[in-house]
Design a protein around this motif. Structure first.
Motif, PDB file in Angstrom:
ATOM      1  N   ALA A 107       6.183 -25.108 -82.809  1.00  0.00           N
ATOM      2  CA  ALA A 107       5.651 -26.436 -83.150  1.00  0.00           C
ATOM      3  C   ALA A 107       4.224 -26.297 -83.658  1.00  0.00           C
ATOM      4  N   ASN A 133      -0.161 -26.859 -73.531  1.00  0.00           N
ATOM      5  CA  ASN A 133       1.228 -27.193 -73.870  1.00  0.00           C
ATOM      6  C   ASN A 133       1.879 -26.070 -74.670  1.00  0.00           C
ATOM      7  N   ALA A 134       1.123 -25.532 -75.655  1.00  0.00           N
ATOM      8  CA  ALA A 134       1.669 -24.472 -76.507  1.00  0.00           C
ATOM      9  C   ALA A 134       1.985 -23.239 -75.668  1.00  0.00           C
ATOM     10  N   GLY A 186      -0.553 -36.063 -71.060  1.00  0.00           N
ATOM     11  CA  GLY A 186      -1.440 -35.214 -71.881  1.00  0.00           C
ATOM     12  C   GLY A 186      -1.487 -35.638 -73.341  1.00  0.00           C
ATOM     13  N   LEU A 187      -0.328 -35.784 -73.964  1.00  0.00           N
ATOM     14  CA  LEU A 187      -0.309 -36.106 -75.394  1.00  0.00           C
ATOM     15  C   LEU A 187      -0.691 -37.565 -75.641  1.00  0.00           C
ATOM     16  N   GLU A 211       2.602 -23.155 -72.481  1.00  0.00           N
ATOM     17  CA  GLU A 211       3.761 -23.456 -71.614  1.00  0.00           C
ATOM     18  C   GLU A 211       5.059 -23.391 -72.419  1.00  0.00           C
ATOM     19  N   ALA A 212       5.001 -23.881 -73.672  1.00  0.00           N
ATOM     20  CA  ALA A 212       6.216 -23.867 -74.508  1.00  0.00           C
ATOM     21  C   ALA A 212       6.645 -22.426 -74.822  1.00  0.00           C
ATOM     22  N   GLY A 269       9.853 -25.170 -80.160  1.00  0.00           N
ATOM     23  CA  GLY A 269       9.642 -26.399 -80.937  1.00  0.00           C
ATOM     24  C   GLY A 269       9.892 -27.620 -80.059  1.00  0.00           C
ATOM     25  N   PHE A 278       0.887 -28.738 -83.794  1.00  0.00           N
ATOM     26  CA  PHE A 278       0.230 -30.011 -83.485  1.00  0.00           C
ATOM     27  C   PHE A 278      -1.048 -30.082 -84.313  1.00  0.00           C
ATOM     28  N   GLY A 285       3.441 -36.196 -68.295  1.00  0.00           N
ATOM     29  CA  GLY A 285       3.654 -36.864 -69.580  1.00  0.00           C
ATOM     30  C   GLY A 285       2.491 -37.735 -70.014  1.00  0.00           C
ATOM     31  N   GLY A 316       5.879 -32.164 -64.945  1.00  0.00           N
ATOM     32  CA  GLY A 316       5.005 -32.791 -65.942  1.00  0.00           C
ATOM     33  C   GLY A 316       4.708 -34.236 -65.599  1.00  0.00           C
TER      34      GLY A 316
HETATM   35  P1  ADP Z   1       3.441 -32.866 -69.946  1.00  0.00           P
HETATM   36  O1  ADP Z   1       2.883 -31.560 -70.445  1.00  0.00           O
HETATM   37  O2  ADP Z   1       2.949 -33.264 -68.610  1.00  0.00           O
HETATM   38  O3  ADP Z   1       4.937 -32.930 -70.058  1.00  0.00           O
HETATM   39  P2  ADP Z   1       2.434 -33.954 -72.417  1.00  0.00           P
HETATM   40  O4  ADP Z   1       2.158 -35.374 -72.801  1.00  0.00           O
HETATM   41  O5  ADP Z   1       1.335 -32.987 -72.609  1.00  0.00           O
HETATM   42  O6  ADP Z   1       2.899 -34.007 -70.908  1.00  0.00           O
HETATM   43  O7  ADP Z   1       3.701 -33.447 -73.218  1.00  0.00           O
HETATM   44  C1  ADP Z   1       4.853 -34.272 -73.325  1.00  0.00           C
HETATM   45  C2  ADP Z   1       6.042 -33.468 -73.746  1.00  0.00           C
HETATM   46  O8  ADP Z   1       5.898 -33.036 -75.107  1.00  0.00           O
HETATM   47  C3  ADP Z   1       6.287 -32.201 -72.976  1.00  0.00           C
HETATM   48  O9  ADP Z   1       6.976 -32.455 -71.768  1.00  0.00           O
HETATM   49  C4  ADP Z   1       7.125 -31.375 -73.945  1.00  0.00           C
HETATM   50  O10 ADP Z   1       8.482 -31.748 -73.894  1.00  0.00           O
HETATM   51  C5  ADP Z   1       6.606 -31.831 -75.308  1.00  0.00           C
HETATM   52  N1  ADP Z   1       5.678 -30.834 -75.892  1.00  0.00           N
HETATM   53  C6  ADP Z   1       4.337 -30.870 -75.871  1.00  0.00           C
HETATM   54  N2  ADP Z   1       3.827 -29.808 -76.505  1.00  0.00           N
HETATM   55  C7  ADP Z   1       4.868 -29.058 -76.935  1.00  0.00           C
HETATM   56  C8  ADP Z   1       4.983 -27.817 -77.672  1.00  0.00           C
HETATM   57  N3  ADP Z   1       3.914 -27.132 -78.067  1.00  0.00           N
HETATM   58  N4  ADP Z   1       6.237 -27.375 -77.944  1.00  0.00           N
HETATM   59  C9  ADP Z   1       7.323 -28.061 -77.552  1.00  0.00           C
HETATM   60  N5  ADP Z   1       7.278 -29.240 -76.862  1.00  0.00           N
HETATM   61  C10 ADP Z   1       6.064 -29.730 -76.550  1.00  0.00           C
END
Ligand code: ADP
Length: 357
Positions: free
Chosen positions: A341, A257-258, A316-317, A260-261, A292, A343, A314, A312
Motif C-alpha cells: 500500500a 501501520n506499514a 489512527g487513520l 504492522e502490515a 495492501g 499512503f 481504528g 486495533g
Molecule cells: P488500527 O491500526 O488501530 O487498526 P488505523 O486507523 O491506523 O487503526 O488503521 C485502520 C485499518 O486500516 C487497519 O486495521 C488496517 O486494516 C488498515 N491499514 C492501515 N494501514 C495499512 C497498510 N499499510 N496496509 C494495509 N492495511 C492498512
C-alpha cells in the motif's frame, strides 16, 4: 565514581591530573634528562580521559610549570622554545582523542535525551488526539439525528401552519425547537473545529527531519522482524508549514501501520519520501510491501473505529485525516504497483503558507 555525583567531573579530573603531576615534587634529588616530565604525561592523560580538554590543558600547564621549576632549581636551563613546541604538540596528541571521545559521548547522551523527550511528547499527543477523535466521532454521529429532528420539526411546522385548527402556540414552540437544534449543531461544530486543530502551532519545519525522527520512533530497532527504510526526499520541497508534533503523529501512525502490515511478509521494505506536486503542494508518502489494504477496509479506511486488527482501535487513520485536513491538506491510500500500500498526504510548502492566515 560516587564522587562525580556531587563534584563536577571536570573538577575531579583537574585535581586528579595535577595531583599525579605534583607527585614529581616529592622526588627530590637532581633532575636528570627528561625526568621532570615523566609524571606529567600520565597526569595529562588521566585528566583528559576523565574530564576532557579543559582539565587536561590545566594539568599540562601545571606540569610544564613544575617541570621547569625542577629543571631550573636543579641548575639546568629550562626546556626552551623548541622544547615548549614539542611539549605542546605531545600534550595535544594525548588530549585530542580523549576530547573527541567526550564530545561523541555528550552528543549521544543529548540525542538519547531528545529522543526520549520526543517519544514522551508524541505519546501524550497521541492519547489526547485519540480522545479528541472519540469526541469527534461522537459529534459526527450526533449530527445526523439532530439533522433528522430538524427536518421532522420543519415538517411538523408546515403541517400545523397549513391546518387552521392547529394552535398558534404549537408553531411557536416548534420554532423554538428548531432554534435550539440549530444551536446544538453550532456548538457541536465548534467543538469539532477545536478538536480538528484550532490550536495548531504552525511553524516552518523540515519534512525529512520530521519523517526520519518519526520512523525512528515508530520502528523499534529490537523488533523481531526488522524493516529496512529507503528515503527519497525532494530537497527543494523540504520546508513545510506544520504543527510538528501533530504531523509527526501522522507519520508515526503511517509508519507503524506499514510495519504492522509487513509483519510476516518476505519483503519488509519501506519507502518514505516527498515530491512537489503540479499544484505546488508537498506530497509525502509511505509505501510498504505488505498485502495492501483489504477489500473490506478500503471503503471505511479513514472512518473512526474501522479496524481489522484484533487489538486495533481504528482511530489512527481517522485521527491522521483530521490532523492533515486541519493543516489544509488531504490524505489518501492507493495500491503499491509492486505490491503493498502507498499512503500519501499533502501539505502546504512553508513559503506559500507563510504569508497566509
Ligand atoms: P488500527 O491500526 O488501530 O487498526 P488505523 O486507523 O491506523 O487503526 O488503521 C485502520 C485499518 O486500516 C487497519 O486495521 C488496517 O486494516 C488498515 N491499514 C492501515 N494501514 C495499512 C497498510 N499499510 N496496509 C494495509 N492495511 C492498512
Amino acid at each position: 565514581m560516587r564522587v562525580f555525583r556531587w563534584l563536577p567531573r571536570e573538577v575531579v579530573a583537574t585535581v586528579l591530573g595535577v595531583f599525579i603531576i605534583s607527585l614529581r615534587l616529592a622526588f627530590t634529588g637532581v633532575p636528570d634528562g627528561e625526568m621532570p616530565f615523566a609524571l606529567v604525561w600520565l597526569g595529562v592523560l588521566v585528566a583528559a580521559w576523565v574530564g576532557g580538554f579543559g582539565p587536561a590543558t590545566v594539568a599540562s600547564a601545571v606540569g610544564l610549570a613544575i617541570g621547569q621549576y625542577i629543571l631550573v632549581s636543579g641548575g639546568k636551563s629550562g626546556i626552551g622554545f623548541t622544547g615548549l613546541a614539542f611539549y605542546a604538540l605531545f600534550s595535544l596528541i594525548l588530549i585530542v582523542p580523549a576530547e573527541i571521545y567526550h564530545r561523541m559521548k555528550r552528543r549521544r547522551q543529548a540525542d538519547q535525551r531528545l529522543l526520549a523527550d520526543m517519544t514522551e511528547r508524541l505519546n501524550r499527543t497521541g492519547r489526547l488526539n485519540a480522545m479528541g477523535e472519540l469526541a469527534g466521532a461522537l459529534a459526527h454521529e450526533l449530527n445526523q439525528p439532530l439533522t433528522a429532528i430538524a427536518n421532522y420539526a420543519g415538517a411538523a411546522q408546515y403541517l400545523v401552519r397549513n391546518n387552521p385548527a392547529a394552535a398558534e402556540d404549537v408553531a411557536g414552540l416548534l420554532d423554538k425547537i428548531v432554534g435550539q437544534i440549530d444551536r446544538s449543531r453550532g456548538i457541536i461544530g465548534g467543538v469539532r473545529r477545536r478538536l480538528a486543530g484550532d490550536d495548531l502551532q504552525l511553524a516552518p519545519e523540515s519534512l525529512s527531519a520530521m519523517f526520519e525522527e518519526a520512523a525512528e520512533i515508530a520502528l523499534s530497532p529490537s523488533a523481531r522482524e526488522p524493516v529496512s527504510v529507503r528515503y527519497a526526499f525532494d530537497r527543494d520541497a523540504d520546508r513545510v508549514m506544520v504543527d510538528r508534533i501533530q504531523i509527526q503523529q501522522v507519520m508515526v501512525n503511517l509508519v507503524r501501520n506499514a510495519a504492522e502490515a509487513m509483519a510476516g511478509s518476505p519483503q519488509r521494505e519501506l519507502r518514505i519520501g516527498s515530491a512537489l506536486t503540479a499544484e505546488g503542494l508537498v506530497e509525502c508518502y509511505v509505501a510498504d510491501r505488505g498485502p495492501g489494504v483489504s477489500s473490506t477496509m478500503r471503503e471505511k479506511l479513514f472512518q473512526p473505529f474501522a479496524t481489522d486488527k484484533a487489538e486495533g482501535m481504528g482511530v489512527g487513520l481517522a485521527m491522521s485525516r483530521t490532523i492533515v485536513e486541519a493543516h489544509g491538506g488531504r490524505i489518501s491510500a492507493d495500491p503499491n504497483p509492486v505490491g503493498g500500500a502507498i499512503f500519501r498526504f499533502f501539505l502546504q510548502p512553508a513559503q506559500a503558507s507563510a504569508g497566509g492566515s
